[in-house]
Enzyme design. Structure first.
Site, PDB file in Angstrom:
ATOM      1  N   ASP A  40     -34.553 -17.273   8.970  1.00 46.80           N
ATOM      2  CA  ASP A  40     -35.129 -18.620   8.868  1.00 46.80           C
ATOM      3  C   ASP A  40     -34.719 -19.515  10.033  1.00 46.80           C
ATOM      4  OD1 ASP A  40     -35.946 -17.659   6.357  1.00 46.80           O
ATOM      5  OD2 ASP A  40     -34.159 -18.466   5.382  1.00 46.80           O
ATOM      6  N   GLU A  63     -44.667 -20.437   1.709  1.00 52.96           N
ATOM      7  CA  GLU A  63     -43.470 -21.239   1.925  1.00 52.96           C
ATOM      8  C   GLU A  63     -43.281 -21.499   3.420  1.00 52.96           C
ATOM      9  OE1 GLU A  63     -40.270 -19.000   0.236  1.00 52.96           O
ATOM     10  OE2 GLU A  63     -40.351 -17.414   1.734  1.00 52.96           O
TER      11      GLU A  63
END
Length: 316
Positions: free
Chosen positions: A35, A207
């Protein structure tokens, strides 16, 4: 003359090959990250990412040339006590940080949660200098509970064309949200908008929003499907665009991202599995992680130059 012509053709071919390969940054050194969010301060590059499982903190990599990366101390080696007020059973590592520079400070949004739960929060840190290592704890930004229809993780700071700050966020549940931020506190004020969802996918698998503005359009990048399963991950990056920051965001086929739309940007290949959780820097760099099939599925830092075609659509 014929020899010169042949040589010219060869040089052109070589030039095309160099140009094509130059888009992919030849990252060396420490490459493990999940991420990632990227930024440059002075001559140094920084990537912030989800902390290692079972360990405290937010992972930070640094490079002094954009190529060779090394680790620096984690942020939050000790968890602030206030997190447990909102997320009592949070995991030790913090997720999905987003770093942006705005109004004289670097703002770092991060997520506190536990896997598969929407009992979550997005918190905020800020500093005048990343290199200083001195961060101010600006506290809670937004939270969700088990009774919420959204998940307060994957925060992404975006500055609109008029210089106003906004925060997009969301993971599964009812999808991606967007809210205006106060310029002084950098916390939400006013309406929460829904800007992307996948009603026909299992568990609404969307997401990791990242929004950037370019030439009259806001571009929303998201991650579809499943991360965090090594080489079995099905993560992929999709995008759409809108004339206004609150949407509607449409893909290349004109399908709204509120109705499952999204043009695929990167779905990986035989080596790089499940690319996702992308971040855009300065409209010309895209960073994401991918699972390396040649290295036991390690989540690995990938950086590319970001290009835009004549119709304004992104590519790499």
């Amino acid at each position: 003359m014929k020899k010169l012509l042949i040589l010219s053709v060869i040089l052109c071919v070589l030039n095309i090959q160099v140009t094509a390969s130059a888009a992919f940054w030849n990252v060396t050194g420490e490459k493990m990250i999940h991420d990632p969010s990227i930024i440059k301060e002075g001559n140094s590059w920084y990537v912030f990412g989800t902390g290692e499982a079972g360990k405290n903190g937010i992972r930070v990599l640094r490079s002094d040339n954009g190529v060779n990366w090394y680790t620096t101390p984690v942020i939050f080696p000790t968890a602030p006590s206030w997190w447990k007020t909102y997320v009592p059973n949070h995991e030790s590592n913090q997720w999905a940080p987003d770093i942006q520079y705005y109004n004289g400070r670097y703002w770092l949004y991060y997520s506190v949660s536990s896997f598969g739960s929407n009992n979550s929060l997005i918190g905020l840190l800020s500093t005048e200098s990343i290199t200083s290592g001195q961060w101010r704890d600006d506290g809670l930004v937004v939270r969700s509970t088990s009774s919420s229809n959204f998940n307060a993780i994957d925060g992404d700071l975006v500055i609109d064309k008029d210089g106003n700050p906004w925060l997009s966020y969301g993971s599964f549940w009812s999808g991606i949200k967007l809210t205006r931020l106060d310029k002084n506190t950098m916390k939400p004020t006013g309406t929460v908008y829904s800007i992307a969802t996948r009603p026909n996918s299992p568990n609404n698998a969307i997401e990791a929003p990242s929004i950037t503005y370019k030439d009259g359009y806001y571009y929303l990048f998201v991650s579809f499907d499943r991360c965090c399963q090594g080489v079995d991950s099905t993560y992929k990056i999709a995008y759409g665009r809108s004339k206004t920051i609150t949407g509607p965001y449409l893909d290349k086929n004109g399908v709204s991202m509120m109705n499952g739309g999204g043009t695929i940007f990167d779905a990986g290949n035989s080596r790089w599995k499940g690319p996702g959780h992308q971040d855009i820097y300065n409209n010309n760099v895209i960073v994401r992680h991918s699972y390396d099939a040649e290295n036991n599925g390690m989540p690995t830092l990938l950086i590319n130059d970001l290009y835009w075609d004549s119709q304004g659509w992104p590519s790499y």
